[in-house]
Design an enzyme around this catalytic site. Sequence first.
Site, PDB file in Angstrom:
ATOM      1  CE1 TYR A 154       8.255 -40.580 -15.726  1.00  0.00           C
ATOM      2  CE2 TYR A 154       8.997 -42.394 -14.339  1.00  0.00           C
ATOM      3  CZ  TYR A 154       8.163 -41.316 -14.561  1.00  0.00           C
ATOM      4  OH  TYR A 154       7.245 -40.969 -13.592  1.00  0.00           O
ATOM      5  CE  LYS A 158       9.242 -37.991 -13.397  1.00  0.00           C
ATOM      6  NZ  LYS A 158       8.442 -36.780 -13.133  1.00  0.00           N
TER       7      LYS A 158
HETATM    8  N1  LIG Z   1       1.424 -42.301 -11.972  1.00  0.00           N
HETATM    9  C1  LIG Z   1       2.540 -42.806 -11.458  1.00  0.00           C
HETATM   10  O1  LIG Z   1       2.648 -44.005 -11.193  1.00  0.00           O
HETATM   11  C2  LIG Z   1       3.702 -41.888 -11.138  1.00  0.00           C
HETATM   12  C3  LIG Z   1       4.741 -42.394 -10.358  1.00  0.00           C
HETATM   13  C4  LIG Z   1       5.818 -41.579 -10.059  1.00  0.00           C
HETATM   14  C5  LIG Z   1       5.857 -40.279 -10.545  1.00  0.00           C
HETATM   15  N2  LIG Z   1       4.837 -39.807 -11.306  1.00  0.00           N
HETATM   16  C6  LIG Z   1       4.938 -38.429 -11.792  1.00  0.00           C
HETATM   17  O2  LIG Z   1       3.826 -37.677 -11.364  1.00  0.00           O
HETATM   18  C7  LIG Z   1       3.549 -36.658 -12.321  1.00  0.00           C
HETATM   19  C8  LIG Z   1       2.086 -36.736 -12.736  1.00  0.00           C
HETATM   20  O3  LIG Z   1       1.847 -38.011 -13.288  1.00  0.00           O
HETATM   21  P1  LIG Z   1       0.387 -38.612 -13.567  1.00  0.00           P
HETATM   22  O4  LIG Z   1       0.472 -40.055 -13.307  1.00  0.00           O
HETATM   23  O5  LIG Z   1      -0.655 -37.780 -12.917  1.00  0.00           O
HETATM   24  O6  LIG Z   1       0.357 -38.415 -15.164  1.00  0.00           O
HETATM   25  P2  LIG Z   1      -0.805 -38.058 -16.183  1.00  0.00           P
HETATM   26  O7  LIG Z   1      -0.283 -38.415 -17.522  1.00  0.00           O
HETATM   27  O8  LIG Z   1      -2.104 -38.635 -15.747  1.00  0.00           O
HETATM   28  O9  LIG Z   1      -0.900 -36.468 -16.052  1.00  0.00           O
HETATM   29  C9  LIG Z   1       0.155 -35.650 -16.471  1.00  0.00           C
HETATM   30  C10 LIG Z   1      -0.392 -34.296 -16.890  1.00  0.00           C
HETATM   31  O10 LIG Z   1       0.725 -33.502 -17.347  1.00  0.00           O
HETATM   32  C11 LIG Z   1       0.362 -32.881 -18.569  1.00  0.00           C
HETATM   33  N3  LIG Z   1       1.559 -32.616 -19.363  1.00  0.00           N
HETATM   34  C12 LIG Z   1       2.349 -33.511 -20.002  1.00  0.00           C
HETATM   35  N4  LIG Z   1       3.312 -32.885 -20.680  1.00  0.00           N
HETATM   36  C13 LIG Z   1       3.149 -31.553 -20.461  1.00  0.00           C
HETATM   37  C14 LIG Z   1       3.817 -30.394 -20.904  1.00  0.00           C
HETATM   38  N5  LIG Z   1       4.868 -30.463 -21.739  1.00  0.00           N
HETATM   39  N6  LIG Z   1       3.371 -29.191 -20.475  1.00  0.00           N
HETATM   40  C15 LIG Z   1       2.303 -29.094 -19.640  1.00  0.00           C
HETATM   41  N7  LIG Z   1       1.616 -30.158 -19.202  1.00  0.00           N
HETATM   42  C16 LIG Z   1       2.032 -31.374 -19.605  1.00  0.00           C
HETATM   43  C17 LIG Z   1      -0.584 -33.873 -19.250  1.00  0.00           C
HETATM   44  O11 LIG Z   1      -1.376 -33.247 -20.238  1.00  0.00           O
HETATM   45  C18 LIG Z   1      -1.380 -34.392 -18.056  1.00  0.00           C
HETATM   46  O12 LIG Z   1      -2.515 -33.607 -17.811  1.00  0.00           O
HETATM   47  C19 LIG Z   1       4.530 -36.884 -13.483  1.00  0.00           C
HETATM   48  O13 LIG Z   1       5.633 -36.031 -13.331  1.00  0.00           O
HETATM   49  C20 LIG Z   1       4.939 -38.326 -13.299  1.00  0.00           C
HETATM   50  O14 LIG Z   1       6.193 -38.598 -13.855  1.00  0.00           O
HETATM   51  C21 LIG Z   1       3.753 -40.579 -11.613  1.00  0.00           C
END
Ligand SMILES: NC(=O)c1ccc[n+]([C@@H]2O[C@H](COP(=O)([O-])OP(=O)(O)OC[C@H]3O[C@@H](n4cnc5c(N)ncnc54)[C@H](O)[C@@H]3O)[C@@H](O)[C@H]2O)c1
Length: 257
Positions: A154, A158
């Site tokens: 991961y 990133k």
């Molecule tokens: N939540 C955190 O703490 C956090 C922190 C830093 C970065 N992020 C990043 O923010 C972004 C969103 O994260 P989140 O927490 O809302 O996650 P989440 O899992 O709640 O939502 C992610 C969404 O992406 C969709 N998805 C996954 N793989 C996919 C694919 N191959 N094609 C199309 N859609 C796809 C999923 O179905 C889901 O609806 C991600 O890139 C994550 O890495 C999250």
Amino acid sequence: MSTTPSAQVAVVTGAARGIGLEIAHRFQAENYHVILLDNDKATLQQCKTNLKGKGNYSFEFCDVSNPRQVQSTFQKILSRFPAIHALINNAGIAIFKPADQVTFEDWTAVMSTNLNGTFLCTQAALPGLLEAKGSIVNIASISGVRASTLRIAYGTSKAAIMHLTKQQAVEYGNRGVRANAIAPGPVETEMAKLVHSADIRTSYSDAIPLARYGTTTEIADAVYFLCSPAAAYINGQILAVDGGFDAAGVGLPSLRG
Ligand SMILES: NC(=O)c1ccc[n+]([C@@H]2O[C@H](COP(=O)([O-])OP(=O)(O)OC[C@H]3O[C@@H](n4cnc5c(N)ncnc54)[C@H](O)[C@@H]3O)[C@@H](O)[C@H]2O)c1
């Protein structure tokens, strides 16, 4: 579905829930037509039902890691919306495991969605972005800035997104398209629930100067800012939205206390 032909257009990947869904709402509040892409059919359908009559939204099933699906989805989008003003590459997955237990399948799954998806969607959206002189925001993570345990795939994906953002900023900048990234700290979403154990949660509270998780709204506001005229001269930057986590360095709670 009603569509204002003159509305600006935003495409948000991974938009069926969490941070992506909040970003979709943020752009809708600014009168954009928002296209939500996701590979989770059931959640996307639920989203469609919930948002019916609540604004200019379109919904596309698309796995961002699948080059063919990305190509055909963006062809469809571009045939209806030749100009794309904002592309938010938000779709991401996390697999947290000790480095020596991460399988090649785990590694490939994370890279395929997080890194390949960002590359593929940007390339496919490019004609629309050039037409609109639009803006790209890639969602990275503070895990791509600071190394930590369990995140060999991961965190590396990133970090690569951050460099990809700079490449895009340099190559597309002189064609009028800006590219920036957001590096969120921990945000309370389904992803966080899946991979943040009780220990991880306590450690975050200790290490983050603001001593809390971020909200999806705080991330969406930063994304919108980077796409707005207020950020017209910002290109190739990584903005940490992390409560000071990156700045803390040797942030031992005992030293801070
Ligand atoms: N939540 C955190 O703490 C956090 C922190 C830093 C970065 N992020 C990043 O923010 C972004 C969103 O994260 P989140 O927490 O809302 O996650 P989440 O899992 O709640 O939502 C992610 C969404 O992406 C969709 N998805 C996954 N793989 C996919 C694919 N191959 N094609 C199309 N859609 C796809 C999923 O179905 C889901 O609806 C991600 O890139 C994550 O890495 C999250």
